[in-house]
Design a protein around this motif. Structure first.
Motif, short mmCIF file in Angstrom:
data_model
loop_
_atom_site.label_atom_id
_atom_site.label_comp_id
_atom_site.label_asym_id
_atom_site.label_seq_id
_atom_site.Cartn_x
_atom_site.Cartn_y
_atom_site.Cartn_z
N GLY A 85 0.82 -1.22 0.00
CA GLY A 85 0.00 0.00 0.00
C GLY A 85 0.84 1.25 0.00
N ILE A 86 1.97 1.22 0.70
CA ILE A 86 2.86 2.40 0.77
C ILE A 86 3.46 2.72 -0.59
CG2 ILE A 86 5.06 3.24 1.73
CD1 ILE A 86 4.35 1.78 4.33
N ILE A 87 3.83 1.68 -1.34
CA ILE A 87 4.58 1.91 -2.59
C ILE A 87 3.68 1.96 -3.83
CG2 ILE A 87 6.57 0.72 -1.62
CD1 ILE A 87 5.85 -1.60 -3.61
N GLU A 88 2.36 1.80 -3.67
CA GLU A 88 1.50 1.66 -4.85
C GLU A 88 1.50 2.89 -5.75
OE1 GLU A 88 -2.43 0.91 -3.55
OE2 GLU A 88 -2.65 2.79 -2.40
N ASN A 89 1.84 4.05 -5.23
CA ASN A 89 1.83 5.27 -6.03
C ASN A 89 3.14 5.50 -6.79
OD1 ASN A 89 -0.80 5.98 -5.22
ND2 ASN A 89 -0.01 6.92 -3.34
N TYR A 90 4.11 4.60 -6.61
CA TYR A 90 5.40 4.74 -7.29
C TYR A 90 5.49 3.71 -8.40
CZ TYR A 90 6.65 7.52 -3.20
OH TYR A 90 6.67 8.47 -2.21
N ASN A 91 5.54 4.18 -9.63
CA ASN A 91 5.61 3.27 -10.78
C ASN A 91 6.92 2.48 -10.79
OD1 ASN A 91 3.14 4.16 -11.78
ND2 ASN A 91 4.08 5.84 -12.93
N GLY A 92 6.83 1.24 -11.23
CA GLY A 92 8.03 0.40 -11.34
C GLY A 92 8.55 -0.09 -10.00
N THR A 93 7.72 -0.05 -8.97
CA THR A 93 8.14 -0.50 -7.64
C THR A 93 7.48 -1.84 -7.32
OG1 THR A 93 8.30 1.81 -6.97
CG2 THR A 93 8.34 0.18 -5.22
N SER A 94 8.27 -2.78 -6.80
CA SER A 94 7.77 -4.12 -6.51
C SER A 94 8.22 -4.57 -5.12
CB SER A 94 8.27 -5.13 -7.55
OG SER A 94 8.00 -4.69 -8.86
N VAL A 95 7.48 -5.53 -4.57
CA VAL A 95 7.79 -6.09 -3.25
C VAL A 95 8.10 -7.58 -3.40
CG1 VAL A 95 6.88 -6.61 -0.96
CG2 VAL A 95 6.40 -4.41 -2.00
N PHE A 96 9.21 -8.00 -2.79
CA PHE A 96 9.62 -9.40 -2.84
C PHE A 96 9.95 -9.89 -1.43
CE2 PHE A 96 11.12 -7.28 -6.73
CZ PHE A 96 10.32 -7.94 -7.65
N SER A 97 9.53 -11.09 -1.15
CA SER A 97 9.70 -11.64 0.21
C SER A 97 10.92 -12.55 0.29
CB SER A 97 8.45 -12.43 0.61
OG SER A 97 7.29 -11.64 0.51
N GLU A 98 11.56 -12.50 1.45
CA GLU A 98 12.58 -13.50 1.80
C GLU A 98 12.07 -14.22 3.03
OE1 GLU A 98 16.70 -12.47 2.09
OE2 GLU A 98 16.54 -10.96 0.49
N TYR A 99 11.94 -15.55 2.91
CA TYR A 99 11.35 -16.35 3.98
C TYR A 99 12.43 -17.15 4.72
CZ TYR A 99 6.98 -15.47 1.42
OH TYR A 99 5.91 -14.89 0.78
N VAL A 100 12.05 -17.58 5.92
CA VAL A 100 12.94 -18.45 6.70
C VAL A 100 12.09 -19.32 7.62
CG1 VAL A 100 13.21 -16.73 8.55
CG2 VAL A 100 14.97 -18.48 8.20
N VAL A 195 16.20 -21.85 -1.11
CA VAL A 195 15.32 -22.36 -2.16
C VAL A 195 14.48 -21.22 -2.71
CG1 VAL A 195 15.22 -24.65 -1.07
CG2 VAL A 195 13.48 -22.92 -0.50
N ASN A 196 13.77 -21.48 -3.83
CA ASN A 196 12.87 -20.45 -4.33
C ASN A 196 11.56 -20.47 -3.54
OD1 ASN A 196 11.23 -22.49 -5.38
ND2 ASN A 196 11.99 -22.28 -7.46
N THR A 197 10.73 -19.47 -3.74
CA THR A 197 9.52 -19.34 -2.93
C THR A 197 8.54 -20.50 -3.17
OG1 THR A 197 8.69 -17.85 -4.64
CG2 THR A 197 9.60 -16.84 -2.67
N LYS A 198 8.49 -21.01 -4.38
CA LYS A 198 7.57 -22.11 -4.67
C LYS A 198 7.95 -23.36 -3.88
CE LYS A 198 5.22 -24.43 -8.50
NZ LYS A 198 5.14 -24.56 -9.98
N THR A 199 9.25 -23.64 -3.83
CA THR A 199 9.72 -24.79 -3.04
C THR A 199 9.49 -24.55 -1.56
OG1 THR A 199 11.41 -25.28 -4.70
CG2 THR A 199 11.72 -26.23 -2.52
N PHE A 200 9.73 -23.31 -1.12
CA PHE A 200 9.50 -22.97 0.29
C PHE A 200 8.03 -23.17 0.65
CE2 PHE A 200 8.65 -20.17 3.86
CZ PHE A 200 9.75 -20.36 4.67
N GLU A 201 7.14 -22.72 -0.24
CA GLU A 201 5.69 -22.90 0.02
C GLU A 201 5.32 -24.37 0.12
OE1 GLU A 201 3.85 -20.76 -3.15
OE2 GLU A 201 4.64 -18.81 -2.48
N LYS A 202 5.91 -25.22 -0.73
CA LYS A 202 5.64 -26.66 -0.67
C LYS A 202 6.04 -27.25 0.68
CE LYS A 202 6.24 -27.81 -5.59
NZ LYS A 202 7.11 -28.56 -6.54
#
Length: 400
Positions: A85-100, A195-202
């Motif tokens: 929600g904070i970054i939605e007004n900035y074009n070309g901005t993305s959010v990526f998660s790092e899990y553990v 691992v990638n997020t898909k493997t982490f989710e599994k």
């Protein structure tokens, strides 16, 4: 006798002081061109290390700020929604998660590993080859090429956790030495696998026997699982002009870290240093240039008697002017040539394939400063050559 021979004879009368002045001017030009090329080299290196580096586009969010100083909380799925929600007004901005997963998982040989998950889209932004499903990036110290993890089935009962069953989960190992940065820039511990997020989710789905969507939903509502899976949330800002604005907004609620913050301080300090350095060099060049003009002017004034004699024997003002003009132009053409060759070589050494732009800039500066001196001296010579014969002879005696 032709004009060139006369000019050569007169050139032998050049004073030692004039020669020293011109030598100092050459050294000043060399210093200036060296500084220009060196600053260009530093700028290009900084651009490569910071501006063109994808890591400078990333803001890492690590913790949630508490109501009191030094109190922080781990990140949650709610925070990911909030950051979006904070970054939605900035074009070309993305959010990526790092899990553990905050506890170790054993393999069939009872060796324990700690699992982290990264988003392949984040890796692509960083120019890194993606991690395939059921693959893991591991330390170079690990000799195993694959492993079978024993994923526990965790039951949540009365606030406690039990596990009475495990499922085999096969992973292929890829050492960091075969992967592009940033993995090769960090010391991954021998017991850590990425691992990638898909493997982490599994793995999470196997562990808690729920879908990833349900895991997220329950974690937001009441989090019956007893863990927070977020290690960091990375915000990628495509336009570097916006990164400070985004960072300032995130800093109000979260602990953040971003490379460009350090770069801005470094760049500001370097800009001040380069400005002082440039001003000092230009001052030195101006002083030596003025000294050269004064020296050459004195030399020309000492030649007034010869000019008067030439005029007495029938040489016109323009002929006298042309005789002495070559005395001025020839050494400065040589100066331009010598310093240009030096600039070309030093540009090629320091900047290699990117040397052309810096060499052209240095060459233009050389021509500019030498041109100013040439115009000034030719103007002085033109005035002298047009004086009356009697005045030239009279003033030459005064100079003597």
């Amino acid at each position: 006798m032709n004009k060139q021979k006369i000019s050569k004879i007169i050139a032998k009368k050049t004073s030692l002081y004039l020669k020293i002045s011109m030598t100092l001017f050459v050294l000043s030009l060399v210093l200036l061109t060296t500084a220009v090329i060196f600053v260009q080299q530093q700028y290009m290196q900084l651009r490569k290390d910071f501006v063109d580096n994808s890591n400078t586009h990333i803001i890492s969010v690590s913790r949630v700020q508490g109501d009191k100083p030094n109190i922080t909380y781990p990140l949650s799925f709610e925070d990911k929604e909030n950051i979006n929600g904070i970054i939605e007004n900035y074009n070309g901005t993305s959010v990526f998660s790092e899990y553990v997963i905050p506890f170790g998982i054993s393999d069939t040989n009872d060796k324990t590993y700690f699992i982290e998950g990264v988003d392949n889209r984040f890796l692509e932004h960083s120019g890194i080859k993606k991690i395939n499903d059921n693959e893991a990036i591991v330390s170079n110290e690990l000799n195993e090429k694959k492993v079978t993890l024993k994923i526990p089935h965790i039951n949540v009962e009365d606030g406690g956790f039990t596990s009475d069953y495990r499922t085999d989960f096969d992973l292929s190992f890829i050492p960091t030495s075969t992967i592009q940065s940033p993995f090769d820039e960090f010391d991954i511990k021998p017991d850590t696998i990425i691992v990638n997020t898909k493997t982490f989710e599994k793995i999470i789905e196997t562990m808690y026997q729920v879908s990833w969507e349900e895991f997220q939903k329950n974690s937001i509502a009441e989090n019956p699982y007893g863990i927070e899976v977020f290690d960091e949330i990375n915000v990628y800002v495509d336009d570097l002009k916006n990164i400070k604005k985004v960072a300032d907004q995130l800093r109000n609620q979260y602990e953040i870290n971003y490379v460009l913050g350090a770069f801005e301080d470094l760049q500001s300090s370097l800009n001040r240093s380069y400005t002082i350095y440039a001003l000092l060099l230009i001052f030195i060049l101006i002083v030596t240039g003025i000294n050269t003009i004064i020296s050459f002017r004195g030399y020309l004034y000492s030649m007034q008697k010869d000019m008067g004699i030439f005029r007495h024997y029938g040489y016109s003002c323009s002929q006298v002017y042309n005789i002495y003009k070559s005395l001025i132009i020839t050494p400065y053409v040589k100066i331009v040539g010598i310093v240009a060759i030096y600039s070309f070589v030093i540009s090629l050494i320091l900047l290699k394939q990117n040397f052309i732009k810096s060499f052209v800039l240095a060459f233009v500066l050389i021509v500019f400063f030498v041109g100013i001196i040439l115009i000034s001296l030719l103007f002085i010579l033109n005035k002298l050559s047009k004086k009356e014969i009697i005045i030239l002879l009279k003033q030459s005696k005064e100079v003597e």
